[in-house]
Design an enzyme around this catalytic site. Structure first.
Site, PDB file in Angstrom:
ATOM      1  CB  THR A  12      -2.570  23.898   0.862  1.00 22.57           C
ATOM      2  OG1 THR A  12      -3.187  24.308   0.390  1.00 22.57           O
ATOM      3  CG2 THR A  12      -2.792  22.740   2.289  1.00 22.57           C
ATOM      4  CD  GLN A  39      -1.640  13.398  -9.253  1.00 21.29           C
ATOM      5  OE1 GLN A  39      -0.764  12.448  -8.865  1.00 21.29           O
ATOM      6  NE2 GLN A  39      -1.352  14.611  -9.294  1.00 21.29           N
ATOM      7  CG  PHE A  52       3.729  23.317  -8.240  1.00 23.88           C
ATOM      8  CD1 PHE A  52       2.217  24.232  -7.896  1.00 23.88           C
ATOM      9  CD2 PHE A  52       3.301  23.713  -9.295  1.00 23.88           C
ATOM     10  CE1 PHE A  52       1.757  25.093  -8.443  1.00 23.88           C
ATOM     11  CE2 PHE A  52       3.027  24.661 -10.019  1.00 23.88           C
ATOM     12  CZ  PHE A  52       1.952  25.139  -9.686  1.00 23.88           C
ATOM     13  CG  ASN A  53       1.951  24.482  -3.569  1.00 23.90           C
ATOM     14  OD1 ASN A  53       2.190  24.008  -3.713  1.00 23.90           O
ATOM     15  ND2 ASN A  53       2.267  23.246  -2.002  1.00 23.90           N
ATOM     16  CG  ASP A  89      -2.506  25.712  -4.817  1.00 24.21           C
ATOM     17  OD1 ASP A  89      -1.906  26.235  -6.651  1.00 24.21           O
ATOM     18  OD2 ASP A  89      -3.266  25.758  -3.617  1.00 24.21           O
ATOM     19  CG  ASP A 101      -5.421  23.311  -2.458  1.00 24.80           C
ATOM     20  OD1 ASP A 101      -4.886  22.735  -3.801  1.00 24.80           O
ATOM     21  OD2 ASP A 101      -4.387  24.351  -1.666  1.00 24.80           O
ATOM     22  CG  HIS A 112       0.307  16.134  -2.990  1.00 21.60           C
ATOM     23  ND1 HIS A 112       0.983  15.705  -3.061  1.00 21.60           N
ATOM     24  CD2 HIS A 112      -0.190  16.270  -3.967  1.00 21.60           C
ATOM     25  CE1 HIS A 112       1.653  15.692  -3.723  1.00 21.60           C
ATOM     26  NE2 HIS A 112       0.886  16.033  -5.381  1.00 21.60           N
ATOM     27  CG  ASP A 113      -2.656  20.885  -0.538  1.00 21.95           C
ATOM     28  OD1 ASP A 113      -3.732  21.115  -1.648  1.00 21.95           O
ATOM     29  OD2 ASP A 113      -1.213  20.571  -0.563  1.00 21.95           O
ATOM     30  CG  ASN A 142      -2.727  23.538  -7.395  1.00 21.51           C
ATOM     31  OD1 ASN A 142      -2.109  22.164  -8.218  1.00 21.51           O
ATOM     32  ND2 ASN A 142      -3.513  23.469  -6.744  1.00 21.51           N
TER      33      ASN A 142
HETATM   34  O1  RIB Z   1       3.387  19.795  -4.762  1.00 24.56           O
HETATM   35  C1  RIB Z   1       1.725  19.390  -4.675  1.00 24.56           C
HETATM   36  C2  RIB Z   1       1.363  20.772  -4.195  1.00 24.56           C
HETATM   37  O2  RIB Z   1       0.865  21.989  -5.128  1.00 24.56           O
HETATM   38  C3  RIB Z   1      -0.026  20.833  -4.024  1.00 24.56           C
HETATM   39  O3  RIB Z   1      -0.543  21.847  -3.226  1.00 24.56           O
HETATM   40  C4  RIB Z   1      -1.072  20.662  -4.799  1.00 24.56           C
HETATM   41  O4  RIB Z   1      -1.915  21.555  -4.326  1.00 24.56           O
HETATM   42  C5  RIB Z   1      -0.326  22.230  -5.580  1.00 24.56           C
HETATM   43  O5  RIB Z   1      -0.923  23.251  -5.298  1.00 24.56           O
HETATM   44 CA    CA Z   2      -2.701  23.326  -3.328  1.00 32.42          CA
END
Ligand code: RIB
Ligand code: CA
Length: 310
Positions: free
Chosen positions: A124, A227, A165-166, A10, A15, A239-240, A39
């Site tokens: 991701t 951030q 979040f994901n 996303d 990503d 993260h990804d 996202n």
């Molecule tokens: O929480 C972080 C995740 O949520 C990452 O994959 C970021 O791209 C969002 O998708």
């Molecule tokens: Ca992501």
């Protein structure tokens, strides 16, 4: 032998870096990119994926997936972090690259069914596409070699106190994936928060005179603003890309096998990955959860991927 993967994402700044890394490294054969609402809206994350593959001249098909979660109402998009486009920061030329006509779920099902069981799924974003594919065609489950995903946490959440979040964006989908019987390797916030794209990291990558370096720096410069505002950090957690780095060199991340299940009944804790870190239950160890990362080695892998571009 390169590992065959499908990257379900996303984009999203992190990503986009994962796409950049997976597309070029010789350890990985990127079969396709599938997009999912997360996202940003599906339209925007799909446009972003196309912009990334066009900008980096990556010859990989992009398939559009699910625009809504399986059960809950769509969550608000993450404009705080990724901006209105979902990939604010870089300037892209007019977009001429187009998506494939096939739906992402159809691509996932057909590719897995035609395979020898040697394909790794790398989600991701929210797990909607993966879970829908499993429900539509259950025969793909034994065909999935492994799922290496970014999501969850056994410590603090990032969108609620308990959830990442994901997972929070589609808890039911995550429940289906984690209880599917396919071994899930979970890159959670517990380690992604250790790989911060600090100004020193941006400075380091900017020394490479190519489009991948420029994209990385433009992405991270914007990503860090969001951030800083949201969490007060000098650098955003990348993260990804921890998923791709792990596939390139598993020694970069330490994982621990344990049971993980997904909270989908609680209002306050919806989307929580309940990871049995201390092995307190007899539940099956359905997940290898990341518990540490070699930060220097991680940035070396990111830099190696950037250096592979002309
Ligand atoms: O929480 C972080 C995740 O949520 C990452 O994959 C970021 O791209 C969002 O998708
Ligand atoms: Ca992501």
């Amino acid at each position: 032998m390169a590992q065959k993967i499908i990257l379900d994402c996303d984009p999203g700044h992190d990503d986009a870096v994962a796409i950049m890394m997976a597309a070029k490294h010789p350890e990985i054969e990127l079969l396709g990119i599938t997009t999912v609402r997360g996202n940003q809206t599906l339209e925007k994350v799909t446009r972003n994926a196309l912009n990334v593959v066009q900008y980096l001249d990556i010859d990989v098909p992009v398939y559009k997936g699910m625009s809504v979660p399986m059960v809950i109402e769509p969550r608000p998009v993450e404009e705080r972090v990724h901006g209105d486009s979902g990939l604010d920061g870089p300037q892209f030329d007019e977009l001429t690259r187009t998506i494939e006509s096939k739906h992402a779920i159809q691509f996932i099902i057909e590719t897995l069914m035609a395979s020898d069981g040697d394909i790794i799924l790398v989600p991701t974003g929210p797990l909607t596409n993966i879970a829908m594919a499993m429900r539509i065609e259950p025969r793909i489950v034994p065909k999935i070699k492994q799922i290496v995903l970014m999501g969850g946490c056994y410590q603090l959440g990032n969108v609620t106190p308990s959830a990442e979040f994901n997972i929070w964006a589609d808890g039911e989908a995550a429940h289906i994936v984690f209880s599917s019987g396919v071994k899930v390797t979970m890159m959670g916030l517990d380690i992604t928060r250790k790989v911060l794209a600090l100004p020193s990291v941006i400075e380091r990558m900017s020394k490479h005179d190519n489009r991948a370096a420029k994209l990385f720096c433009d992405l991270m410069t914007f990503f860090n603003k969001g951030q800083k505002k949201t969490f007060g950090w000098e650098g955003g957690p990348l993260h990804d890309p921890t998923t791709v780095a792990y596939l390139i060199d598993p020694s970069v991340i330490t994982v621990k096998s344990m049971h993980t299940d997904i909270e989908i009944n609680s209002e306050q804790s919806y989307g929580r990955t309940n990871c049995d870190y201390f092995l307190l239950t007899d539940e099956p160890k359905n997940s290898d959860v990341a518990i540490d990362v070699d930060v220097e080695q991680f940035w070396d892998i990111v830099e190696e991927c950037i250096s592979l571009y002309e």
